[in-house]
Design a protein around this motif. Structure first.
Motif, PDB file in Angstrom:
ATOM      1  N   GLU A   2       0.732  -1.201  -0.108  1.00 55.18           N
ATOM      2  CA  GLU A   2      -0.032   0.053   0.036  1.00 55.18           C
ATOM      3  C   GLU A   2       0.827   1.213   0.147  1.00 55.18           C
ATOM      4  O   GLU A   2       1.865   1.379   0.776  1.00 55.18           O
ATOM      5  CB  GLU A   2      -0.930   0.022   1.255  1.00 55.18           C
ATOM      6  CG  GLU A   2      -1.679   1.383   1.617  1.00 55.18           C
ATOM      7  CD  GLU A   2      -2.352   1.366   2.895  1.00 55.18           C
ATOM      8  OE1 GLU A   2      -2.934   2.299   3.166  1.00 55.18           O
ATOM      9  OE2 GLU A   2      -2.186  -0.013   3.651  1.00 55.18           O
ATOM     10  N   THR A   3       0.670   2.106  -1.024  1.00 51.82           N
ATOM     11  CA  THR A   3       1.264   3.470  -0.953  1.00 51.82           C
ATOM     12  C   THR A   3       0.336   4.491  -0.481  1.00 51.82           C
ATOM     13  O   THR A   3      -0.702   4.731  -1.153  1.00 51.82           O
ATOM     14  CB  THR A   3       1.876   3.804  -2.390  1.00 51.82           C
ATOM     15  OG1 THR A   3       2.577   2.624  -2.797  1.00 51.82           O
ATOM     16  CG2 THR A   3       2.483   5.202  -2.432  1.00 51.82           C
ATOM     17  N   ARG A   4       0.966   5.415   0.801  1.00 52.44           N
ATOM     18  CA  ARG A   4       0.082   6.320   1.086  1.00 52.44           C
ATOM     19  C   ARG A   4       0.381   7.561   0.458  1.00 52.44           C
ATOM     20  O   ARG A   4       1.223   7.752   0.359  1.00 52.44           O
ATOM     21  CB  ARG A   4       0.336   6.316   2.647  1.00 52.44           C
ATOM     22  CG  ARG A   4      -0.207   5.123   3.113  1.00 52.44           C
ATOM     23  CD  ARG A   4       0.261   5.190   4.924  1.00 52.44           C
ATOM     24  NE  ARG A   4      -0.720   6.296   5.492  1.00 52.44           N
ATOM     25  CZ  ARG A   4      -0.093   7.165   6.397  1.00 52.44           C
ATOM     26  NH1 ARG A   4       0.975   6.908   6.865  1.00 52.44           N
ATOM     27  NH2 ARG A   4      -1.040   7.850   6.951  1.00 52.44           N
ATOM     28  N   ASN A   5      -0.775   8.245   0.578  1.00 53.05           N
ATOM     29  CA  ASN A   5      -0.721   9.770  -0.124  1.00 53.05           C
ATOM     30  C   ASN A   5      -0.078  10.643   1.038  1.00 53.05           C
ATOM     31  O   ASN A   5      -0.754  11.648   1.433  1.00 53.05           O
ATOM     32  CB  ASN A   5      -1.786  10.346  -0.705  1.00 53.05           C
ATOM     33  CG  ASN A   5      -1.763  11.373  -1.663  1.00 53.05           C
ATOM     34  OD1 ASN A   5      -0.992  11.713  -2.183  1.00 53.05           O
ATOM     35  ND2 ASN A   5      -3.044  11.937  -1.989  1.00 53.05           N
ATOM     36  N   VAL A   6       1.184  10.535   1.477  1.00 53.75           N
ATOM     37  CA  VAL A   6       1.565  11.300   2.484  1.00 53.75           C
ATOM     38  C   VAL A   6       3.264  11.731   1.891  1.00 53.75           C
ATOM     39  O   VAL A   6       3.637  10.990   1.060  1.00 53.75           O
ATOM     40  CB  VAL A   6       2.034  10.350   3.779  1.00 53.75           C
ATOM     41  CG1 VAL A   6       2.987  10.939   4.683  1.00 53.75           C
ATOM     42  CG2 VAL A   6       0.717  10.074   4.265  1.00 53.75           C
ATOM     43  N   ARG A   7       3.669  12.807   2.312  1.00 52.60           N
ATOM     44  CA  ARG A   7       4.848  13.223   2.032  1.00 52.60           C
ATOM     45  C   ARG A   7       5.599  13.628   3.526  1.00 52.60           C
ATOM     46  O   ARG A   7       5.015  14.581   4.341  1.00 52.60           O
ATOM     47  CB  ARG A   7       5.031  14.546   1.173  1.00 52.60           C
ATOM     48  CG  ARG A   7       4.402  14.467  -0.379  1.00 52.60           C
ATOM     49  CD  ARG A   7       5.272  13.117  -0.807  1.00 52.60           C
ATOM     50  NE  ARG A   7       4.699  13.258  -2.592  1.00 52.60           N
ATOM     51  CZ  ARG A   7       3.493  12.355  -2.604  1.00 52.60           C
ATOM     52  NH1 ARG A   7       3.140  11.487  -1.535  1.00 52.60           N
ATOM     53  NH2 ARG A   7       2.893  12.282  -3.441  1.00 52.60           N
ATOM     54  N   ASN A   8       6.883  13.209   3.660  1.00 48.04           N
ATOM     55  CA  ASN A   8       7.410  13.357   4.877  1.00 48.04           C
ATOM     56  C   ASN A   8       8.824  14.372   4.560  1.00 48.04           C
ATOM     57  O   ASN A   8       9.649  13.697   3.898  1.00 48.04           O
ATOM     58  CB  ASN A   8       8.088  12.437   5.906  1.00 48.04           C
ATOM     59  CG  ASN A   8       6.980  11.386   6.403  1.00 48.04           C
ATOM     60  OD1 ASN A   8       6.091  11.970   6.949  1.00 48.04           O
ATOM     61  ND2 ASN A   8       6.897  10.035   6.116  1.00 48.04           N
ATOM     62  N   ILE A   9       8.732  15.596   4.794  1.00 47.33           N
ATOM     63  CA  ILE A   9       9.553  16.459   4.010  1.00 47.33           C
ATOM     64  C   ILE A   9      10.100  17.527   5.281  1.00 47.33           C
ATOM     65  O   ILE A   9       9.486  17.954   6.128  1.00 47.33           O
ATOM     66  CB  ILE A   9       9.155  17.271   2.822  1.00 47.33           C
ATOM     67  CG1 ILE A   9       8.069  18.230   2.973  1.00 47.33           C
ATOM     68  CG2 ILE A   9       8.758  16.255   1.688  1.00 47.33           C
ATOM     69  CD1 ILE A   9       7.349  19.131   1.919  1.00 47.33           C
ATOM     70  N   GLY A  10      11.370  18.107   4.731  1.00 47.83           N
ATOM     71  CA  GLY A  10      11.911  18.837   5.911  1.00 47.83           C
ATOM     72  C   GLY A  10      12.341  20.080   5.131  1.00 47.83           C
ATOM     73  O   GLY A  10      12.601  20.304   3.649  1.00 47.83           O
ATOM     74  N   ILE A  11      12.673  21.230   5.609  1.00 45.94           N
ATOM     75  CA  ILE A  11      13.073  22.410   4.737  1.00 45.94           C
ATOM     76  C   ILE A  11      14.662  22.638   5.660  1.00 45.94           C
ATOM     77  O   ILE A  11      14.676  22.987   7.100  1.00 45.94           O
ATOM     78  CB  ILE A  11      12.064  23.738   5.008  1.00 45.94           C
ATOM     79  CG1 ILE A  11      10.698  23.289   4.498  1.00 45.94           C
ATOM     80  CG2 ILE A  11      12.764  24.921   4.512  1.00 45.94           C
ATOM     81  CD1 ILE A  11       9.808  24.513   4.569  1.00 45.94           C
ATOM     82  N   ILE A  12      15.555  22.834   4.698  1.00 43.87           N
ATOM     83  CA  ILE A  12      16.902  23.054   5.352  1.00 43.87           C
ATOM     84  C   ILE A  12      17.490  24.190   4.311  1.00 43.87           C
ATOM     85  O   ILE A  12      17.367  24.011   3.409  1.00 43.87           O
ATOM     86  CB  ILE A  12      17.629  21.703   5.200  1.00 43.87           C
ATOM     87  CG1 ILE A  12      17.611  21.259   3.642  1.00 43.87           C
ATOM     88  CG2 ILE A  12      17.176  20.639   6.193  1.00 43.87           C
ATOM     89  CD1 ILE A  12      18.823  20.095   3.590  1.00 43.87           C
ATOM     90  N   ALA A  13      18.692  24.871   5.234  1.00 48.65           N
ATOM     91  CA  ALA A  13      19.310  25.928   4.464  1.00 48.65           C
ATOM     92  C   ALA A  13      20.225  26.510   5.393  1.00 48.65           C
ATOM     93  O   ALA A  13      20.295  26.232   6.631  1.00 48.65           O
ATOM     94  CB  ALA A  13      18.120  26.938   3.948  1.00 48.65           C
ATOM     95  N   HIS A  14      21.095  27.372   4.891  1.00 46.54           N
ATOM     96  CA  HIS A  14      22.065  28.235   5.781  1.00 46.54           C
ATOM     97  C   HIS A  14      21.126  28.942   6.556  1.00 46.54           C
ATOM     98  O   HIS A  14      19.928  29.319   6.347  1.00 46.54           O
ATOM     99  CB  HIS A  14      23.022  28.880   4.617  1.00 46.54           C
ATOM    100  CG  HIS A  14      24.033  29.536   5.380  1.00 46.54           C
ATOM    101  ND1 HIS A  14      25.293  29.013   5.714  1.00 46.54           N
ATOM    102  CD2 HIS A  14      24.003  30.771   6.055  1.00 46.54           C
ATOM    103  CE1 HIS A  14      25.892  30.002   6.232  1.00 46.54           C
ATOM    104  NE2 HIS A  14      25.286  31.126   6.450  1.00 46.54           N
ATOM    105  N   VAL A  15      21.628  29.542   7.724  1.00 49.63           N
ATOM    106  CA  VAL A  15      20.997  30.462   8.648  1.00 49.63           C
ATOM    107  C   VAL A  15      20.479  31.654   7.967  1.00 49.63           C
ATOM    108  O   VAL A  15      21.148  32.229   6.783  1.00 49.63           O
ATOM    109  CB  VAL A  15      21.790  30.994   9.714  1.00 49.63           C
ATOM    110  CG1 VAL A  15      22.994  31.694   9.388  1.00 49.63           C
ATOM    111  CG2 VAL A  15      21.099  31.593  10.883  1.00 49.63           C
TER     112      VAL A  15
END
Length: 674
Positions: A2-15
């Motif tokens: 089963e593939t769920r309609n979910v996204r586990n995402i992060g926001i990353i960058a320099h300060v």
């Protein structure tokens, strides 16, 4: 599966690239928030900690859940300051995808490179969002070039900006070949889709051609149609971009200005369209498990937060399901845990749930013995997932309570903070009788002390920050040593031969044994290893930990009655200290990668000052009308640097730094005689 309609995402960058501002816009556009929270006002939802609000920076990674076009997005906003890089590390360990923000003026900055390497380590597909294109000096295509040159990736440019700097008003969608424009003014009105401005049509066609050259080979049918000059199906093009993103063949690049509310909705569309759902990326590592909602439980604890009600443990479920009341096995510690409560987190707000399933990121209450990096699993199907490595600290301070009555509360507070932040270390200096707190930088230690004061009501006295030196050796040496003690009753006897060899920087401390023929019984070998490890915590030059060293047990001898584990442990420690003294001990100091941004007319003063600090200037480049100087400088020379830099540049220059490597110091300490 089963593939769920979910996204586990992060926001990353320099300060200061705009991560939290972008997160706040995502909360607004998805309907989670009904007003915009601004970082500079101290009103950002994701920066809920009082210190974050006061300092205007992100210190803790914060998780929330939003919905966009029928897709659930579990979003983690991470810090950009190098002192809190453990937050990025453990977030990327459990995320499926990431949005990497780039400042449209500064481009690829040092912390961005560090975070990019972490994303490579954990094989996290990512999107690039070039932010702040409304600022003076912003240059979208220059930043694209920096991404390709500095990060070594192919950029698939999906959008071009319409207008530059203060005239930035929208983007050209190179997939659909339409223009998306936002109304002027600082509000969050939706964009309108229309024709590409005639003046930009030729440039858009040229960049669309480059985009197609990059992505069509992800699909044989699409490639054939492209080579035949046939019209390309837009859905097939989106599918090809997704396939290439997940495979790491290229990185899609989008444009916008989150603060001016431009580009956020297309960014959300791209996150749903191109970043992976749980299970889209196959398990490849030795300690990975395949996504399977119906399988036995496998979950990773990646963060622990202490509050008045106990520990809140953040976990990512990779396999199986978890419900309130379940009893699970911590396979790292071997202890049973019971789930008392289960929450979906929205920054500092909790939404209670009764169950979670594979792909979810949730917070648990009731875990007594689980720390960052531990695995929770079905007791009948134990598995240990890949742990999260915390970086070695580079700066120390001595701390003590101001009153004896605060000693117990200080100990409780420190233990809680160390459980929350694995990049902090605590040790006792037996010779000085001091408690030493170690961390990644002055800001991290400053924040920790403030937490002790505000959360745990403990006032502490501190010494000046000190550099966390290390020791190593210059060449190999071999020592034979006999430990012999007889003073009535049972004696002590242990004989062994140790060889020490230097290792490359960053290799740590390794122990090996080549005992054969029963020269030392096997049950005493762990005692030798323990003695070596204990002695290596305090080197022979200045008592600093010994690193980048291989210790090999070559030979030995024992006595039937007088040999014991204690005797071999003592003998190993004594032999190691003798071997270190003969192997050319070397004092190592942390060297920082420093980036200074200064007006052109202060370049000479800045470089001269870095040279006086034993710095090595590695590169000099232009960034708009400013100069960027990159150098390696010993940390010991960087205390109080910001004051000096402001004086040199009339307050117009700024700098960032992060740990780069350990190197022999020019200042050698006198050997410790034992």
């Amino acid at each position: 599966m089963e593939t769920r309609n979910v996204r586990n995402i992060g926001i990353i960058a320099h300060v200061d690239a705009g991560k939290t501002t972008t997160s706040e816009r995502i909360l607004y556009y998805t309907g989670e928030n009904h007003r915009l929270g601004e970082v500079h006002d101290g009103a950002a939802t994701m920066d809920y900690d009082p210190q974050e609000q006061a300092r205007g920076i992100t210190i803790n990674s914060a998780a929330t859940t939003v919905f966009w076009q029928g897709t659930q997005i579990n979003l983690i906003d991470t810090p950009g300051h190098i002192d809190f890089n453990i937050e990025v590390n453990r977030s990327l360990r459990v995320l499926d995808g990431a949005i990497v923000l780039f400042d449209g003026v500064a481009g690829v900055e040092p912390q961005t490179e560090t975070n990019w390497r972490l994303a490579d380590k954990y094989r996290v597909p990512r999107l690039a969002f070039i932010n702040k294109l409304d600022r003076t000096g912003a240059d979208f295509l220059r930043v694209v070039g920096m991404i390709e040159a500095r990060l070594g990736v192919a950029a698939a440019v999906l959008q071009l900006p319409i207008g530059t700097e203060g005239d930035f008003s929208g983007v050209i969608d190179l997939v659909g070949m339409t223009a998306l424009t936002w109304p002027t003014g600082h509000d969050a009105a939706p964009y309108t889709r229309g024709e590409i401005p005639p003046a930009l049509r030729a440039e858009a066609e040229r960049h669309r051609g480059r985009l197609l050259d990059t992505v069509v080979d992800q699909d044989d049918a699409l490639l054939a149609a492209y080579l035949d000059g046939q019209p390309l199906d837009e859905a097939a093009l989106h599918a090809a971009i997704r396939r290439g993103t997940l495979a790491g063949a290229f990185v899609p690049v989008l444009a916008g200005s989150a603060f001016k509310n431009k580009g956020v909705e297309p960014l959300l569309d791209a996150a749903v369209a191109y970043l992976p759902a749980p299970g889209d990326i196959a398990a490849t590592g030795e300690h990975d498990v395949a996504f399977d909602p119906g399988g036995p439980l496998a979950a990773l604890a990646f963060k622990v937060v202490q509050d008045d009600h106990g520990a809140l443990t953040f976990v990512r479920l990779y396999r199986g399901r978890l419900a309130v009341g379940d009893s699970v096995l911590n396979t790292t510690s071997g202890k049973r845990e019971r789930i008392a409560r289960l929450y979906e987190m929205h920054a500092d707000r909790k939404r209670e749930k009764t169950r979670a399933e594979a792909g979810d990121i949730v917070a648990l209450v009731g875990l007594k013995s689980t720390v960052t990096g531990d695995t929770l699993a079905d007791a009948a199907h134990p598995v240990v997932l890949e742990r999260i490595d915390a970086p070695e600290p580079v700066i120390d301070i001595a701390i003590e309570p101001r009153t004896q009555a605060d000693q117990q509360q200080l100990s409780r507070g420190l233990q809680a903070l160390l459980q929350e932040d694995p990049s902090l270390r605590l040790r006792q200096d037996a010779e000085a009788g001091q408690t030493i707190l170690s961390g990644m930088g002055e800001l991290q230690l400053e924040v920790t002390l403030e937490k002790l004061r505000t959360r745990f009501k403990v006032a502490v006295s501190t010494g000046q920050p000190q550099v966390a030196y290390r020791e190593t050796i210059a060449h190999a040496a071999t020592v034979a040593h006999v430990h012999k003690k007889q003073s009535g009753g049972p004696g002590q006897f242990a004989a062994l031969t140790l060889q020490v060899e230097p290792l490359a920087r960053g290799e740590g401390l390794q122990f090996d044994d080549r005992i054969s023929g029963g020269a030392i019984p096997r049950e005493f070998i762990p005692a030798v290893a323990a003695g070596v490890m204990r002695a290596a915590k305090s080197g022979v030059l200045a008592g600093h930990p010994v690193v980048d060293l291989k210790v090999t047990l070559l030979d030995g001898g024992y006595h039937e009655r007088d040999s014991s584990q204690q005797a071999f442990e003592l003998a190993a420690g004594q032999a190691l200290r003798l071997a270190l003294q003969q192997a050319g001990p070397v004092l190592l100091e942390p060297v920082m990668a420093v980036e200074v941004v200064t007006p052109q007319d202060h370049i000479g003063d800045v470089i001269g000052d870095l040279n006086r600090r034993r710095g090595l200037v590695r590169q000099q480049s232009a960034r708009g009308n400013a100069a960027v100087i990159e150098a390696h400088v010993p940390l010991a020379q960087m205390f109080g640097y910001i004051g000096n830099l402001r004086a040199l540049s009339s307050g117009r220059a700024s700098f960032t730094m992060q740990f780069d490597h350990y190197a022999p110091t020019q200042r050698q300490a006198e050997p410790i005689i034992r």
